[in-house]
Design an enzyme around this catalytic site. Structure first.
Site, PDB file in Angstrom:
ATOM      1  N   GLY A  40       6.103  -2.784   6.394  1.00  0.00           N
ATOM      2  CA  GLY A  40       6.309  -3.953   5.540  1.00  0.00           C
ATOM      3  C   GLY A  40       6.355  -5.210   6.377  1.00  0.00           C
TER       4      GLY A  40
ATOM      5  CB  SER B 108     -18.117   9.553 -17.001  1.00  0.00           C
ATOM      6  OG  SER B 108     -19.055   8.571 -17.329  1.00  0.00           O
TER       7      SER B 108
ATOM      8  CD  GLU C 148       0.281   4.012   7.932  1.00  0.00           C
ATOM      9  OE1 GLU C 148       0.700   4.780   8.816  1.00  0.00           O
ATOM     10  OE2 GLU C 148       0.826   2.926   7.672  1.00  0.00           O
TER      11      GLU C 148
ATOM     12  CE  LYS D  86     -14.947   5.070  -8.412  1.00  0.00           C
ATOM     13  NZ  LYS D  86     -14.922   4.212  -9.602  1.00  0.00           N
TER      14      LYS D  86
ATOM     15  CB  CYS E  32       5.690   0.066  10.938  1.00  0.00           C
ATOM     16  SG  CYS E  32       5.463  -1.548  11.709  1.00  0.00           S
ATOM     17  CE1 TYR E  33      11.576  -4.696   6.948  1.00  0.00           C
ATOM     18  CE2 TYR E  33      11.753  -2.795   5.478  1.00  0.00           C
ATOM     19  CZ  TYR E  33      12.192  -4.045   5.881  1.00  0.00           C
ATOM     20  OH  TYR E  33      13.239  -4.647   5.235  1.00  0.00           O
TER      21      TYR E  33
ATOM     22  CG  ASP F 262     -13.243   4.849 -12.572  1.00  0.00           C
ATOM     23  OD1 ASP F 262     -13.575   5.725 -11.756  1.00  0.00           O
ATOM     24  OD2 ASP F 262     -12.971   3.687 -12.250  1.00  0.00           O
TER      25      ASP F 262
ATOM     26  CG  HIS G 175       0.846   1.162  10.811  1.00  0.00           C
ATOM     27  ND1 HIS G 175       1.541   1.154   9.625  1.00  0.00           N
ATOM     28  CD2 HIS G 175       1.192   0.027  11.455  1.00  0.00           C
ATOM     29  CE1 HIS G 175       2.260   0.050   9.543  1.00  0.00           C
ATOM     30  NE2 HIS G 175       2.074  -0.656  10.638  1.00  0.00           N
TER      31      HIS G 175
END
Ligand code: XMP
Length: 519
Positions: free
Chosen positions: A59, A236, A177, A375, A86-87, A234, A175
């Site tokens: 953050g 569909s 990620e 997605k 991190c934060y 989406d 990080h």
């Protein structure tokens, strides 16, 4: 819930969504909630979710500043493994009695971290081994809380990693990620499977059963669900899923607004009507839209006209569907996260995901079965439901369709010219094996005439701009370095086969400063 859950508490990092994605990629279900979920001493909401692990995100704030987002320290006494990033790492240290201060030497970007203890997140890394990581912090942990041990260090940050094994708390200052931490997924894997006891029980096959049960529970035994089908991935997938749950109580409405690609209407009908036997209404509204758009060249006005007409047509149709109670929408998780962030909905409002104002106006209740999915998961789900690969991997197509790709007067004749050119682009990009690696590839018809020569005759016709971009989310984009052969084939085919175009140019503008569409 039939599967395990990891809770990510968000403190406003730009990377929070990536944490959830990296965890889900390891077949572990994960939800992001604002950090405000964990501020009451009872931690009721957290306990109700029954997570197997809790991640505290990064953050932008400083933990020691007035008004910085905090959580209740009782979170660390739940006996649930906690990973601070991190934060989140600094906050852990701060709340448990350590010292966090502004660092003399900040760490932004690539850094090298030396692992001191191959435990917890570092379980699979050798002692003394250096890891390349991505860091982004101005504060650092100066003194550890009682009972904690240091697990990693870097040149600019003594406390790159620290942990309290007995309390199941693991902290990293960098990080894991982001892709710039090459072994980040491995570190998260260590934490998930060793510390949290994850069993990798999140799969699309199990999601289908769960989602069907939820849809059935929501819509009960009566009333119809209506769904505006656009032909995009989406809507569909949402339609296919709802159809599987409630069969013929779903009615889909596909509006041919006259600014669709060639064959689009037939394509959607073949999948939904012929293959899935969905109650699909195909509405031919070409004249109506083109009449409303006649003479309009302003991009924003075009969008407004198309949006307004769509709602009018949809509403007229919906009124004729007896007992319509629900409106299906293909809202995805990133949109949900944006609106639940503890900072409030972000400035980026993706209004095109909603059929503006319809649900309230018509007394319809929303059914949003893709709300938990990213997605790429929606694509997997589409395949699981039996949608064809080419449908599930379609490039995005804007709601206002070819109207924003046909600059100048919007006439059926000019739209047909653009449709013919787009069909060639599509064919050639696919033939070159590039279609799925490109975010969007398309043509833009420009009202710019130039002189040419074909055979022995002089031509004086319009120009096609070819556009192809790479992007992750449409927010930024790079133009694609298409092979010269592909550019050459598209150009010569368009000029030879499409009457009305005698020149093809390639758009080499990235976003920013350009946008992806020309209007
Ligand atoms: P721009 O042109 O803003 O486009 O760089 C970013 C992404 O959004 C799509 N786009 C739209 N989608 N309604 C939509 O549903 C719209 O009005 C609209 N305008 C742009 C565009 O195709 C790209 O993927």
């Amino acid at each position: 819930m039939a599967h395990q859950l990891v809770l990510v508490l968000d403190f406003g990092s730009q990377y929070t969504q990536l944490i959830a994605r990296r965890i889900r990629e390891q077949s572990v279900y994960c939800e992001i909630h604002p950090c405000t979920l964990a501020q009451d001493p009872e931690l009721r909401a957290v306990r109700a979710l029954n997570p197997i692990g809790i991640v505290l995100s990064g953050g932008p704030s400083s933990v020691y500043e007035e008004g910085a987002p905090h959580i209740h320290e009782a979170l660390f006494d739940l006996g649930i493994p906690v990973l601070g990033i991190c934060y989140g790492a600094q906050l852990t240290a701060f709340l448990l009695g350590g010292k966090v201060t502004k660092a003399e030497r900040r760490e932004f970007g690539r850094a090298s971290v030396k692992v001191l203890r191959p435990e917890g997140v570092f379980k699979s890394v050798g002692a003394g081994e250096e890891l390349q990581v991505w860091a982004s912090h101005g504060d650092h942990v100066e003194a550890l809380p009682p009972g904690f041990v240091q697990t990693a260090e870097s040149a600019n940050c003594a406390m790159s990693g620290f942990a309290h094994a007995a309390r199941k708390i693991d902290c990293i200052q960098f990080h894991a990620e982001v892709v710039h931490t090459p072994r980040g997924a491995e570190l998260l894997h260590n934490w998930l499977f060793a510390a949290c006891g994850a069993t990798a029980d999140w799969s699309m096959a199990s999601f289908v059963d769960e989602a069907i049960a939820r849809i059935r529970a929501q819509v009960g035994a009566t009333g119809r669900v209506i769904c505006g089908l656009s032909g995009g991935v989406d809507s569909s997938v949402a339609a296919a899923l709802i159809h599987k749950a409630i069969g013929d109580r779903l009615t889909c409405i596909f509006v041919d607004n006259g600014v669709l690609r060639r064959g689009e209407r037939e394509y959607v009908a073949s999948i939904f009507k012929d293959h899935f036997h969905v109650d699909l209404r195909v509405i031919d509204a070409e004249d109506r839209f083109l009449t409303a758009l006649a003479g309009c060249t302003d991009p924003e006005k075009k969008r407004k006209i198309i949006g307004g007409e769509f709602i009018a047509v949809f509403e007229e149709q919906a009124k004729t569907i007896a007992d319509a109670k629900w409106l299906a929408q293909g809202t995805l998780y990133p949109d949900v996260i944006e609106s639940v962030s503890f900072k409030g909905p972000s400035a980026v409002i993706k209004s095109h995901h909603n059929v503006g104002g319809l649900p309230e106006k018509m007394n319809l209740v929303l059914v949003e079965p893709l709300r938990e999915l990213f997605k790429d998961e929606v694509r997997q789900l589409g395949l699981e439901l039996g949608l064809p690969h080419h449908m599930v991997w379609r490039q995005p197509f804007p709601g206002p369709g070819l109207a924003v790709r046909c600059l100048g007067p919007l006439t059926k004749a000019r739209l047909d010219v653009l449709r013919a050119a787009e069909a060639i682009i599509d064919e050639e990009i696919r033939a070159a094996g590039l279609y799925e690696s490109i975010w969007q590839s398309f043509g833009v018809l420009l009202p710019v005439k130039s002189v040419g020569v074909m055979g022995d005759a002089r031509t004086y016709e319009e120009t096609l701009a070819l556009r192809a971009v790479h992007s992750r989310d449409g927010m930024t984009a790079d133009w694609v370095h298409l092979p010269y052969e592909v550019l050459g084939t598209i150009s010569s085919r368009v000029i030879n086969e499409v009457r009305g175009i005698n020149r093809v140019v390639y758009d080499i503008t990235s976003k920013p400063p350009g946008t992806i569409e020309w209007e």
